[in-house]
Design an enzyme around this catalytic site. Structure first.
Site: not given
Ligand code: NAD
Length: 496
Positions: A230, A234, A252, A390
């Site tokens: 995620g 987070t 990841e 992003e």
């Protein structure tokens, strides 16, 4: 049956200790291509129910960890066979709730199955006990299961990013509680149901919800490992929650992958140009490893832009997920659409040129759904938000450079380092690739086009911790245990 056939929202539920568990609290998950239609109600598992799922996994682990690897492989292969059979129906559900075109959903199932088969084929060798006789004595090295795994997955690839955790975890003798994203909870629940059918109760469980359930999954003392995919922000919360009981972790996370186009790149090579376009816009740009910024050498810049726009206009057809001609669907949710739109508007307001790409083939749907027409953004500053953040959507900034040293520096100053690509003559490209800070660098290919489940995948810096896929992606669900028989070492400091 799907909502398309019945017009009724479909059921989603938790599976705890082999039983389906309903939730009192639920919220509607709309069809991204037509938000007036409710696809399903995403349940919100309570923290108590999440704790019950962890308890079930904890109890199941006591016997599951002693089962033979052969038994686990047999069960997993049965589940894989059923998943293959169910793929056409499940891929439709995935497209319905996610918005991605049907070919893309089918592709996600294919990659998931490829990985699950690789894990079955390789788990025995990867976790095999080692026995060493040496001049000082004897040593046994075992690769033991860790315990209860909390697996947390995002919405963009809910099937592959859940099975990437489920297969190695269970095969290595762990038990697991999965929490998928509420933005795509439906197809993954069906996948877990199919797998759970082949395993004893409690070995695999699924719960639903957001941060509240997430906190239970990441702080409960009975959880031994967290496997999370995620966003980077987070993950910061997760690390804090897990620190109290020092859990093992695979993370990841986000990326801002660059495509570096060298002066020797052949702009007339249509195949390569199409690959670059796909590496920007597959799944409407909502992939961690999509090429999210492009740097093109000044000597070929004008020609590159011209040929890129031609290739993009040929490949991109924006439409509903079930239109067989669609290559790019809507984005998954309203927030994502607004976020991407804001980045593009910001760049335009600062003077960037925004070129619309492709054809809108379902104009009516386009107006009502979470669609964005893909865009190429020219003339931005190296540190504009659209370049350094992003974007996770169908837009890509293209920047010009003169000196490769400058690009390598710009690439490596990012907080991210997931994947990247270098395009041009192979030898030159390999030299540049060696200097790139990333978990994977691809040459003359990018994004999922260059993904091979046989090799480790993961990020450096704030793109992640640890690796999934490959043998590393199996081993990371084990603890190494060394059993030393008396070793005749000369330790002169110990008195007789
Ligand atoms: P997200 O971080 O918002 O959510 C991911 C999951 O975490 C969801 O299931 C969510 O419900 C859960 N969650 C939210 N708060 C939590 C908390 N406090 N504790 C525990 N769990 C919590 O990410 P997203 O929007 O679903 O996915 C997009 C992000 O995922 C992008 O940044 C993308 O790059 C990244 N991603 C990375 C990879 C990779 O392999 N590196 C792959 C796909 C996506």
């Amino acid at each position: 049956m799907t909502t398309m056939e019945t017009n009724q929202p479909l059921a989603v539920y938790a599976i705890i200790n082999g039983e389906k568990v309903e939730s009192e609290q639920q919220f509607p998950r709309e069809n991204p291509a037509n938000p007036n239609e409710i696809v399903c109600y995403a349940p919100v598992t309570t923290r108590e129910q999440a704790a019950q799922a962890i308890d079930a996994a904890y109890e199941a682990f006591k016997t599951w960890k002693w089962t033979s690897v052969d038994d686990r492989i047999t069960r997993m292969r049965r589940a894989i066979a059923k998943l293959k059979e169910a793929t056409p129906e499940l891929a439709r559900l995935l497209s319905l709730e996610h918005g991605k075109p049907l070919y893309d959903s089918e592709g996600e199932f294919a990659i998931s199955i490829m990985w699950m088969e690789f894990a079955c084929d390789n788990v025995k060798e990867a976790t095999q006990e080692e026995y060493k006789e040496h001049e000082k004595g004897k040593t046994i090295i075992t690769h033991d299961p860790i315990g209860v795994v909390s697996a947390i997955s995002p919405w963009n690839y809910p099937i592959s990013l859940s099975t990437i955790k489920i297969a190695p975890a269970l095969l290595a003798g762990n038990t697991l509680v999965l929490k998928p994203s509420p933005f795509a909870p439906l197809a993954v629940t069906k996948v877990v149901e199919i797998i759970a059918h082949e395993f004893p109760p409690g070995v695999i469980n699924i719960v639903h919800g957001e941060a509240d359930v997430g906190v239970e999954l990441t702080s409960n003392p009975k959880v031994a490992k967290i496997a999370f995919t995620g966003g980077t922000n987070t993950a910061k919360h997760i690390m804090k929650a897990a620190s109290e009981t020092i859990k093992k972790m695979t993370l990841e996370l986000g990326g801002n992958d660059a495509a570096i186009i060298l002066p020797g790149f052949d702009v007339n090579n249509k195949k390569d140009m199409r690959r670059i376009v796909i590496s920007n816009f597959l799944t409407a740009g909502q992939i961690c490893m999509i090429a999210k910024r492009m740097y093109v050498h000044r000597s070929i810049y004008d020609d590159f832009v011209k040929k890129y726009v031609e290739a993009a206009n040929q490949w991109i057809r924006v439409g509903g997920p079930f239109n067989p001609n669609t290559t790019v669907g809507p984005v998954n949710n309203k927030n994502q659409k607004e976020y991407v739109q804001k980045l593009v508007d910001d760049a335009r307001n600062k003077g960037a040129e925004v070129i619309k790409l492709g054809e809108i083939i379902d104009p009516e749907l386009f107006e009502q759904g979470y669609f964005l027409q893909p865009t190429l953004v020219l003339g931005c500053d190296y540190r504009d938000p659209i370049v350094v953040e992003e974007q996770f959507g169908p837009t890509v900034p293209l920047l010009v450079y003169d000196d490769i040293e400058q690009v390598i520096e710009l690439h490596n100053e990012s907080i991210y380092g997931l994947t990247s690509s270098v395009w041009g003559p192979e030898e030159e490209a390999i030299k540049v690739a060696r200097r790139i800070e990333a978990g994977t660098t691809m040459i003359n290919t990018a994004a999922v086009q260059g993904l091979d489940v046989r090799f480790p995948f993961g990020g450096v810096k704030q793109s992640g911790v640890g690796r999934e896929y490959g043998i590393d992606g199996i081993i990371s669900y084990t603890e190494t245990h060394v059993i030393n028989l008396p070793i005749e070492l000369d330790l002169p400091y110990i008195p007789e």
